[in-house]
Design an enzyme around this catalytic site. Structure first.
Site, PDB file in Angstrom:
ATOM      1  N   ASP A  74      -6.538   0.364  -5.215  1.00  0.00           N
ATOM      2  CA  ASP A  74      -5.762  -0.856  -5.449  1.00  0.00           C
ATOM      3  C   ASP A  74      -4.296  -0.477  -5.661  1.00  0.00           C
ATOM      4  OD1 ASP A  74      -5.029  -3.560  -6.031  1.00  0.00           O
ATOM      5  OD2 ASP A  74      -7.003  -3.895  -6.902  1.00  0.00           O
ATOM      6  N   GLY A 103      -3.497   2.576  -3.472  1.00  0.00           N
ATOM      7  CA  GLY A 103      -3.483   2.361  -2.034  1.00  0.00           C
ATOM      8  C   GLY A 103      -3.381   0.886  -1.722  1.00  0.00           C
ATOM      9  N   ASP A 104      -3.343   0.569  -0.431  1.00  0.00           N
ATOM     10  CA  ASP A 104      -3.127  -0.800   0.028  1.00  0.00           C
ATOM     11  C   ASP A 104      -3.955  -1.014   1.289  1.00  0.00           C
ATOM     12  OD1 ASP A 104      -2.095  -3.167   1.143  1.00  0.00           O
ATOM     13  OD2 ASP A 104      -0.075  -2.773   0.396  1.00  0.00           O
ATOM     14  N   PHE A 105      -4.843  -2.016   1.279  1.00  0.00           N
ATOM     15  CA  PHE A 105      -5.702  -2.214   2.449  1.00  0.00           C
ATOM     16  C   PHE A 105      -4.936  -2.678   3.680  1.00  0.00           C
ATOM     17  CE2 PHE A 105      -6.931  -5.705  -0.655  1.00  0.00           C
ATOM     18  CZ  PHE A 105      -6.032  -6.657  -0.189  1.00  0.00           C
ATOM     19  N   HIS A 124     -11.058 -13.966   1.362  1.00  0.00           N
ATOM     20  CA  HIS A 124     -10.763 -15.395   1.207  1.00  0.00           C
ATOM     21  C   HIS A 124      -9.357 -15.661   0.666  1.00  0.00           C
ATOM     22  CE1 HIS A 124     -12.503 -15.584  -3.202  1.00  0.00           C
ATOM     23  NE2 HIS A 124     -11.435 -14.836  -3.112  1.00  0.00           N
ATOM     24  N   ASP A 125      -8.660 -14.612   0.264  1.00  0.00           N
ATOM     25  CA  ASP A 125      -7.289 -14.767  -0.241  1.00  0.00           C
ATOM     26  C   ASP A 125      -6.254 -14.856   0.872  1.00  0.00           C
ATOM     27  OD1 ASP A 125      -7.962 -14.701  -2.930  1.00  0.00           O
ATOM     28  OD2 ASP A 125      -7.692 -12.537  -3.116  1.00  0.00           O
TER      29      ASP A 125
END
Length: 215
Positions: A74, A103-105, A124-125
């Site tokens: 995250d 990290g960052d998806f 869903h965001d």
């Protein structure tokens, strides 16, 4: 995506961020345990919970899968607070199997490698183009045969229920451009990105489970 986008405007102090993350942790605790045992994940020895915040679902997974090593990935603000929510050894004997990484998806080069990825209350965001980017990144990072577990509310196929999920979907659409999906919608979305063996399972009133694999 900046840290400010992940936290509401009122989270401008560490104390406020702790309260916010604590509320999220408590609200998802029971659903996380239900989701962790809903699908048999025993074939996987390494897991990465993308956007996993303070590790609520990760700690539930390690209870059911003691051989699994789980990395929660995250943004830095969430990772920096995670130690406040680490369970005791008595409550979670395998808690040492859970680690955290910044990290960052949206940036695949920052995503830790794993045999299994988890996206819990993430898709869903986001709008469709962002969802496509997230799933594309996960697919690229997965080895052949690797799995993806998605934990979100599932709408009925006729899109007329369950009522709480419909209301939540409308709220997401207005606030973030995201939405909840039905099982056929998840199947179409995931197969579009190359995933196979898509199946869904009703789990808990605030969270269900969708599982698929990379060929």
């Amino acid at each position: 995506m900046s840290a400010e986008e992940r936290f509401p405007n009122f989270c401008n102090t560490e104390e406020a961020k702790l309260r916010f993350m604590g509320a999220m942790h408590c609200n998802s605790l029971y659903a996380s345990y239900a989701a962790a045992k809903a699908i048999d994940l025993s074939a996987y020895r390494s897991c990465c919970d993308l956007g996993g915040a303070v590790g609520t679902l990760a700690y539930a997974l390690c209870q059911f899968y003691p051989e699994m090593k789980i990395t929660v990935c995250d943004l830095e603000p969430a990772v920096s607070l995670a130690h406040h929510f680490r369970p005791s050894v008595e409550a979670c004997p395998n808690q040492a199997n859970v680690s955290f990484a910044v990290g960052d998806f949206f940036k695949p080069e920052t995503i830790p490698k794993a045999e299994l990825y988890v996206l819990s209350h993430v898709l869903h965001d986001w709008s469709e183009d962002k969802v496509d980017l997230i799933l594309s990144n996960v697919y690229k990072c997965l080895p052949s045969g690797g799995g993806l577990l998605i934990c979100e509310r599932i709408l009925n196929e006729d899109k007329r229920g369950p009522l709480p999920s419909l209301i939540f979907s409308l709220l997401m659409l207005v606030s973030t451009g995201g939405k909840e999906r039905s099982t056929p919608e998840f199947k179409h979305l995931l197969e579009k990105h190359g995933f196979i063996d898509v199946h869904a399972k009703r789990v808990y009133f605030t969270q269900d489970a969708i599982f698929c694999r990379k060929m």
